[in-house]
Design a protein around this motif. Structure first.
Motif, PDB file in Angstrom:
ATOM      1  N   UNK A   9      -3.747  -2.664   4.051  1.00  0.00           N
ATOM      2  CA  UNK A   9      -2.537  -1.896   4.354  1.00  0.00           C
ATOM      3  C   UNK A   9      -2.767  -0.411   4.058  1.00  0.00           C
ATOM      4  N   UNK A  10      -3.390  -0.121   2.919  1.00  0.00           N
ATOM      5  CA  UNK A  10      -3.684   1.273   2.583  1.00  0.00           C
ATOM      6  C   UNK A  10      -4.604   1.894   3.621  1.00  0.00           C
ATOM      7  N   UNK A  52       1.758   2.051  -7.504  1.00  0.00           N
ATOM      8  CA  UNK A  52       0.442   2.371  -8.050  1.00  0.00           C
ATOM      9  C   UNK A  52       0.015   3.809  -7.830  1.00  0.00           C
ATOM     10  N   UNK A  53       0.831   4.581  -7.110  1.00  0.00           N
ATOM     11  CA  UNK A  53       0.521   5.990  -6.890  1.00  0.00           C
ATOM     12  C   UNK A  53      -0.432   6.249  -5.741  1.00  0.00           C
ATOM     13  N   UNK A  54      -0.619   5.236  -4.858  1.00  0.00           N
ATOM     14  CA  UNK A  54      -1.552   5.404  -3.743  1.00  0.00           C
ATOM     15  C   UNK A  54      -0.898   5.995  -2.502  1.00  0.00           C
ATOM     16  N   UNK A  55       0.405   5.811  -2.364  1.00  0.00           N
ATOM     17  CA  UNK A  55       1.159   6.403  -1.258  1.00  0.00           C
ATOM     18  C   UNK A  55       2.473   6.937  -1.817  1.00  0.00           C
ATOM     19  N   UNK A  56       3.129   7.785  -1.050  1.00  0.00           N
ATOM     20  CA  UNK A  56       4.450   8.252  -1.477  1.00  0.00           C
ATOM     21  C   UNK A  56       5.306   8.524  -0.252  1.00  0.00           C
ATOM     22  N   UNK A  66      -0.410   8.919   2.407  1.00  0.00           N
ATOM     23  CA  UNK A  66      -1.332   8.699   1.287  1.00  0.00           C
ATOM     24  C   UNK A  66      -1.246   9.837   0.269  1.00  0.00           C
ATOM     25  N   UNK A  67      -1.499   9.513  -0.984  1.00  0.00           N
ATOM     26  CA  UNK A  67      -1.670  10.511  -2.032  1.00  0.00           C
ATOM     27  C   UNK A  67      -3.167  10.782  -2.206  1.00  0.00           C
ATOM     28  N   UNK A  73      -9.300   6.114  -3.141  1.00  0.00           N
ATOM     29  CA  UNK A  73      -9.613   4.688  -3.051  1.00  0.00           C
ATOM     30  C   UNK A  73     -10.134   4.349  -1.654  1.00  0.00           C
ATOM     31  N   UNK A  74      -9.525   4.949  -0.629  1.00  0.00           N
ATOM     32  CA  UNK A  74      -9.971   4.720   0.754  1.00  0.00           C
ATOM     33  C   UNK A  74     -11.427   5.123   0.911  1.00  0.00           C
ATOM     34  N   UNK A  75     -11.796   6.319   0.418  1.00  0.00           N
ATOM     35  CA  UNK A  75     -13.171   6.807   0.539  1.00  0.00           C
ATOM     36  C   UNK A  75     -14.125   5.922  -0.261  1.00  0.00           C
TER      37      UNK A  75
END
Length: 337
Positions: A9-10, A52-56, A66-67, A73-75
């Protein structure tokens, strides 16, 4: 730790946001991506990613973006860097191979990177402190004047006209040239002063005044010049990027050589790509940017670094692939020069 579904999803959110520059909603994800779950499940996963602070959520009723933590994390979880097509690789090789000297190699490289990535490209000249002497040439110009040419293994060519204290015959010039090349060939720049200090003892007394003049020019040319030079191209690409806030700070940073060198970073591993995302940058004015950089060199020795600077909303797989490929080709050209 996020499970595979939340990571998927991310990944989908990052890809859609990079592509559209619009906040991404659960329905759009369900429609565009084969995630194998319902929009309700995707909403739950997005809530967990947000916690978790990965998106906002940039504003009420909008989708998510994405944040810096999400991009990181994606990279880090990229299964592969997008390879260049055969046509792109051939174009890079042909374009760079046409360069005739180090200056042109650097200028072609920086223009090429800017065109490939649509970001600001930054290329560091090979540092003299990491170079070795490849050849020294002394060319007589007049009875008391010679041209001193110094060539390093990085392709750097330094030329100086030297006025001598006395007339010197051609055979003595040839002898001095041979002595210099025997002593300096393959010598690291850091060891040149020590090597030159012992050189007069290997010359006849009559050659020492001329040698002293030439050696002082070598010292000034190779040892006393510690400048680190960086060039960049593609600043116009910033106009199309997401820099509605902070563009002035980014432009000011591009003018600061020391800032750019620190952003490119350092690593002993030529194969390693470094990616700094947003808040990972040490300069407040560049918190909205990401820097992708790699070292280039001759053999397994890094000589300098190159990279690109763009918004955090960049296509990381494509950008990383382009930076890695260009760095590899530049290294091959320098190794064969």
């Amino acid at each position: 730790m996020l499970d595979d579904r939340k990571l998927a999803v991310l990944r989908a959110i990052v890809e859609d946001y990079v592509s559209t520059n619009e906040p991404v909603g659960s329905k759009a994800l369900a429609d565009r991506h084969n995630l194998g779950v319902s929009p309700a499940t995707i909403r739950n996963d997005m809530a967990a990613l947000e916690d978790g602070g990965y998106i906002h959520q940039p504003h009420t009723s909008a989708g998510r973006v994405p944040t810096d933590k999400g991009y990181r994390l994606f990279v880090d979880r990229l299964s592969q860097v997008k390879p260049l097509s055969g046509a792109e690789r051939r174009a890079i090789e042909t374009f760079l191979a046409g360069a005739v000297d180090l200056d042109e190699i650097v200028m072609r490289t920086v223009r090429l990177l800017a065109q490939l990535t649509r970001h600001v490209a930054v290329v560091q000249y090979p540092s003299l402190t990491r170079s070795t002497v490849r050849h020294v040439e002394i060319v007589p110009l007049a009875e008391t004047r010679v041209m001193l040419v110094l060539i390093t293994n990085t392709g750097r060519v330094e030329q100086r006209v030297v006025d001598l204290p006395e007339v010197i015959a051609d055979d003595r010039v040839s002898h001095l040239r041979a002595v210099l090349n025997t002593a300096l060939d393959g010598c690291g720049l850091a060891k040149v002063p020590e090597t030159l200090a012992a050189l007069p003892e290997r010359l006849s007394p009559e050659d020492r005044p001329v040698a002293a003049t030439i050696l002082s020019v070598i010292m000034e040319t190779l040892v006393e010049r510690h400048e680190e030079k960086i060039v960049f191209a593609g600043a116009a690409n910033l106009a199309a990027a997401d820099f509605t806030i902070g563009l002035r700070d980014v432009l000011e940073a591009l003018e600061e050589q020391v800032v750019l060198m620190r952003l490119l970073g350092e690593t002993d591993d030529l194969s390693e790509l470094t990616v700094r995302i947003g808040s990972e940058n040490p300069y407040t004015g560049l918190r909205g940017t990401s820097i992708v950089a790699a070292g280039y060199g001759s053999g397994d020795k890094e000589l300098a670094r190159l990279g690109v600077l763009g918004p955090t909303r960049m296509d990381y797989p494509v950008t990383m692939g382009a930076v890695r490929a260009v760095a590899r080709y530049v290294g091959q050209i320098l190794a064969g020069s």
